[in-house]
Every structure is written in structure tokens, then in C-alpha cells.
Scaffold this motif. Sequence first.
Motif, PDB file in Angstrom:
ATOM      1  N   GLY A 105       0.373  -1.554   0.138  1.00 50.29           N
ATOM      2  CA  GLY A 105      -0.147   0.213   0.174  1.00 50.29           C
ATOM      3  C   GLY A 105       1.205   1.465  -0.197  1.00 50.29           C
ATOM      4  O   GLY A 105       0.170   2.171  -0.606  1.00 50.29           O
ATOM      5  N   ALA A 112      -1.024   8.484  -5.748  1.00 48.50           N
ATOM      6  CA  ALA A 112      -2.440   9.100  -5.285  1.00 48.50           C
ATOM      7  C   ALA A 112      -2.260  10.471  -4.164  1.00 48.50           C
ATOM      8  O   ALA A 112      -2.496  11.062  -4.883  1.00 48.50           O
ATOM      9  N   GLN A 242      -2.526   1.072   2.921  1.00 52.89           N
ATOM     10  CA  GLN A 242      -3.321   0.737   1.670  1.00 52.89           C
ATOM     11  C   GLN A 242      -4.991   1.777   2.767  1.00 52.89           C
ATOM     12  O   GLN A 242      -5.956   2.119   1.361  1.00 52.89           O
ATOM     13  N   VAL A 243      -5.048   1.633   3.883  1.00 55.61           N
ATOM     14  CA  VAL A 243      -5.813   2.843   4.172  1.00 55.61           C
ATOM     15  C   VAL A 243      -5.781   4.430   4.030  1.00 55.61           C
ATOM     16  O   VAL A 243      -6.252   4.481   3.447  1.00 55.61           O
ATOM     17  N   ALA A 245      -3.460   5.350   0.976  1.00 55.24           N
ATOM     18  CA  ALA A 245      -3.687   4.835  -0.308  1.00 55.24           C
ATOM     19  C   ALA A 245      -5.392   5.477  -0.514  1.00 55.24           C
ATOM     20  O   ALA A 245      -5.647   6.126  -2.179  1.00 55.24           O
ATOM     21  N   ASP A 246      -6.410   4.243   0.397  1.00 53.77           N
ATOM     22  CA  ASP A 246      -7.579   5.002  -0.813  1.00 53.77           C
ATOM     23  C   ASP A 246      -7.948   6.200  -0.222  1.00 53.77           C
ATOM     24  O   ASP A 246      -8.645   7.071  -0.442  1.00 53.77           O
ATOM     25  N   SER A 249      -6.542   8.693  -2.324  1.00 53.60           N
ATOM     26  CA  SER A 249      -7.519   9.070  -3.998  1.00 53.60           C
ATOM     27  C   SER A 249      -9.029   9.442  -3.442  1.00 53.60           C
ATOM     28  O   SER A 249      -9.280   9.970  -5.031  1.00 53.60           O
ATOM     29  N   ALA A 250      -9.297   9.450  -3.268  1.00 57.62           N
ATOM     30  CA  ALA A 250     -10.648   9.685  -2.451  1.00 57.62           C
ATOM     31  C   ALA A 250     -10.657  11.846  -2.560  1.00 57.62           C
ATOM     32  O   ALA A 250     -11.455  11.822  -3.609  1.00 57.62           O
TER      33      ALA A 250
END
Length: 251
Positions: A105, A112, A242-243, A245-246, A249-250
Motif C-alpha cells: 500500500g 495517489a 492501503q488505508v 492510499a484509499d 485517492s478519494a
Amino acid sequence: MLSRARCVVLDFDGPVARLFAGGHRSQESVAGDIADELLRIAASHGIELAGVRGSKDPHEVFGAYARGAADRDGAHPWRIAADEMHGALTTWELKSAEHAEPTPGAAAFIRAWSRKAGPRTTGAPAPAYGRLAVASNNHHGAITRYLERESLLEFFDGPVIGRNEGDVGLMKPNPWILHEVVRATGADAAEHLMIGDSLSDQQAARSAGMPFLGYHRKAGKRQLLRAPGPDGRRLPVIATMQVLADAASAL
């Protein structure tokens, strides 16, 4: 926390990569061997610190002896031992950068978050948001070698800072390195976000007045990072990059 940050400051070993992992041995096994080597160097000079006896964390061992050597001259056994330990640790780090394992992540977050700043123009002022920096107790050469290897160095438009080679007593938890990041970015410490996986990261961020988000893949370590600080507040801790990364991206 991420939406309020002008610059995200990443610790290296942990949030970005597992420096001593890769190959046929575990990170814990290699780190333990390095710590043992550093302790043997200290013992060869007739010095021993009870607080780090048996430690398997090379930075904990080296940091303790480096601080002990800080006020002694170059001919003192403490200083000689600390210098030898520093050389051994640096050699291990530079070698390990060639096969360090990416933290799941982390690369996705770096890309991102950097995209949030929009297109880059050579010579243009750094964007107000989406900036990235590294503040690590690892050797600068090991950090940049890994980031080059993974084609990530170009995404860091904030400073990439390793331990102070001239004064290793400034390693975290000393906040020196975070003050250097703030000086380079020109933003207030409160407009940064430090991502770290150790109590030394947490303590350095607190001393610098910088928001802190903990990360660790191990539940026990996450529990330590969640412990209430002097103000009684529990700091947030995540189990995977990854938390972030998400979230980037949001945004």
C-alpha cells in the motif's frame, strides 16, 4: 488528518519499506543479527549499557550508545565504539536497500497523494498540497537507493532526510529532523502529518508539534502506539498503508 496536511512526512523503515527484509531471511532475524554485531562492537571496547542488553533493534542499540558518546572526545572508547557501530550499521543499510521489501500500500499511497498536487512543471514553485517528505533514522543513501529502485523518488518534492551524519545524537526521538522538514517546506508544523511506526517517531512528532498517525503491521506494536500521550489522548493507528492510499485517492 490527511485532508488537512500540506505535507505528509513518512518514516522510511516500516511505512515505506521493510529495509532488512527480502532474501531468504525475515526482517526480525536480520535486524537481530545487526543488533548483536553492534553489541559485540561495544563489548570489544569494554563498554555496556544495561538498558539495551539483548535488544534486537539495531537503531535502539546504536542510538543509546551514540547518545552516550555525544559529550566525549574522539579518542574516548565510547566515541570510538559509536563510530564503529555507525559504520557497521550504515554498511548493513546500504546493502539491504537492494532487496528491501515494499510495504503493501505504500507505493499506491505515494503515487495517489502526489497526484493530488496535479501536473508538475520543471522549475515551478512546489504545490501547496500533495507534498511528500521522508524523515528517517536510516542512512540517507539507503533511503534514496530504495526509492530510486522502486521508481518513487520523483514523487518526493519535500526533503528526504536521513540521520544526521555529523551528530547522530539527533536521531529521533529528538525532533531535529522534523524541524528540518518544516524549515524546508515553509509550512507550519501543524500543517504536516507524520506517519511513523515507532514510539520514537511519535515522541519526535509530539515534540515538534506535528500531527502523528501511527502505522504498524503487528497488533502488539499498534497497541503501544495507541497508548495515551501526556494529554490523555489516544492517537490513531492504522494496520495497513492501503488505508492511506484509499484516502488519498478519494481526496
